[in-house]
Enzyme design. Structure first.
Site: not given
Ligand code: GLU
Length: 502
Positions: A261-262
């Site tokens: 994920s970011k």
């Protein structure tokens, strides 16, 4: 492969394209090119509420930067299945949904939001399916006249697929093999929404059929939708044209399990986007691989290896070589852990292999922005000197700025470590020696050593002092190379400057 391979990358622009999506695009590209097929960009924007401003253009820019341009689709080529944006194909889907109703594989459902909510509240686990549909308001429970009246009125309705009870849906996935899902695990998904827009499922299958897609290569998160898609092909009478499916394993976070994920990127300091992205709502800026100083060729090579491997130990392959080698059989079944160190390694390897001139042209803007105009030949020579040491393109300005700018003030702690030179070195003699250097490394090194011996200075101490003078720190390229690059005059200037500051 006898028929022409046609694959598509079909993103929904609901946010910035994530590195996992880029890998999906890349595998589609490699597969298409390998078989001289078509690589298509189709934008799946049927859920207009979720679209994010700028996200479509961002996808196009990412594909261009990586060098995997589709030959057909939104912003690319002039293919014969235009438009390639599903919102612009809106009117084409209803006929397919209605044909399914006619054939008894779908039905009209008139339940209001409130009614659906109510039934959900009464039984949170209940689905709209073969078991429950008889309790709802739809064309299977109402009589013909009621249905005709409702369709004529402006009542809201959707079209749902009619799944058979307890039926095994079996299909072959090119990566996982045979997959079987029982319809008891599925529900009567909406195909056409009350606003006339198709849902993802209907639009995706219809377009793949109409656009003659031969292989659907997409992320694993779409595997649960595949049985429904298989049924849509079957019920529409398109089973013989059904594309082959390949669901790619997830890109996993570097440590632990779960999708990359970011937040992982922010926490561990690596980008999860190819290009800088500014969130149109919050104005938050996320940096991309490009801005961090990655070469597109290195990112492409790195991404190709995240979940695929041609076998053997070689890891550096050009795009053309990857096209040649790519096969779906070599895609791994397990998720691929993102490895940031490996990403850096790929980049450093690609920088090392760049021609000096090319490297110079890539860093020129950054260098000139920070240090003013630089002579091109000088820049090429500077690049040659530090090429082996760069991990990112912009290391040249962040770590090797001294190649372009005379150090003004030296750090005290560093000066302290070379201060003994003050008492033992007669500066003018040494500056004179610099004037006698020719254009050869070895000669310079020998002359410095000789000078040290004659003047009873430890060669190591003298070298340390010269290095600090030239670059302001204790490490860096070899001293003779630095002197040759900077020039005798500049070297002498720096040495005098440092000496004076001690
Ligand atoms: N629109 C889907 C996405 O956002 C495409 C899935 C597919 O390739 O079928 O990824």
């Amino acid at each position: 492969m006898s028929e022409k391979v046609r694959v598509r990358f079909a993103p929904s622009p609901t946010g910035p394209l994530h590195i996992g999506g880029v890998r999906t695009a890349l595998y589609n590209y490699l597969f298409a090119k390998k078989y001289n097929g078509d690589f298509i960009l189709r934008v799946e924007d049927t859920d207009q509420n979720r679209m994010v401003e700028g996200a479509e253009q961002y996808i196009v820019d990412c594909l261009k930067w990586l060098g995997i341009e589709p030959n057909e689709g939104v912003s690319f080529g002039d293919g014969s299945y235009t438009p390639y944006r599903q919102s612009e194909r809106k009117n084409s889907y209803r006929q397919y949904a209605e044909k399914l109703v006619e054939a008894g594989h779908a039905y009209y459902a008139f339940d209001s939001e409130a009614e659906l909510e109510q039934s959900k509240a009464a039984n949170p686990n209940a689905k709209y399916d073969a078991e429950t549909r008889e309790h709802f308001k739809n064309s299977l429970t109402l009589n013909k006249d009621e249905v005709t009246d409702l369709l004529k009125s402006d009542a809201h309705y959707v079209i749902r697929i009619k799944l058979r009870a307890n039926e095994d849906v079996k299909f072959y996935d090119e990566i996982r093999g045979w997959v079987t899902v029982n319809t008891s695990q599925m529900d009567d998904k909406v195909l056409l929404k009350s606003d006339g827009m198709p849902t993802y499922h209907l639009a995706n299958v219809c377009d793949d059929y109409v656009m003659k897609i031969t292989h659907v290569i997409r992320g694993e998160e779409w595997l649960p939708s595949a049985p429904l898609h298989v049924l849509l092909y079957r019920y529409s009478g398109w089973e013989n044209e059904m594309p082959k499916f390949a669901h790619l394993p997830l890109l996993l976070k570097p440590e632990g399990n779960g999708k990359l994920s970011k937040r992982d990127g922010d926490r561990l300091g690596f980008p999860v986007f190819l290009l800088e992205w500014t969130d149109p709502k919050t104005n938050e800026v996320s940096s991309g691989y490009k801005e961090k100083g990655y070469l597109p060729e290195a990112v492409l090579n790195m991404l190709a290896f995240l979940g695929w491997n041609p076998g053997g130990t070689q890891e550096i392959f050009s795009k053309e070589e990857l096209v040649d080698l790519f096969t779906i059989e070599h895609i791994h079944k397990a998720g691929a852990k993102f490895d940031f160190e490996k990403a850096k390694w790929f980049n450093a390897e690609y920088i090392k292999r760049l021609d000096d001139k090319v490297l110079a042209s890539l860093v020129k803007e950054d260098v000139e922005e920070k240090f003013g105009t630089v002579d091109t030949q000088y820049l090429c020579r500077a690049c040659r000197l530090v090429k082996e040491r760069l991990i990112f393109l912009n290391d040249i300005t962040s770590a090797y700025g001294y190649l372009f700018k005379t150090p003004a003030e030296y750090e005290e702690a560093i000066l302290f470590k070379v201060k003994n030179i003050k008492e033992i070195l007669i500066l003018d003699d040494f500056i004179q020696l610099i004037g006698t250097f020719y254009e050869k490394d070895e000669e310079i090194e020998n002359k410095i050593k000789e000078f040290a011996t004659t003047n009873a200075i430890k060669a190591g101490d003298l070298m340390k002092f010269i290095r600090v003078s030239l670059v302001g720190e204790f490490s860096g390229p070899a001293i003779p190379d630095l002197i040759l690059l900077l020039g005798k005059e500049e070297a002498a200037k720096r040495i005098r400057n440092c000496y004076d500051q001690i």
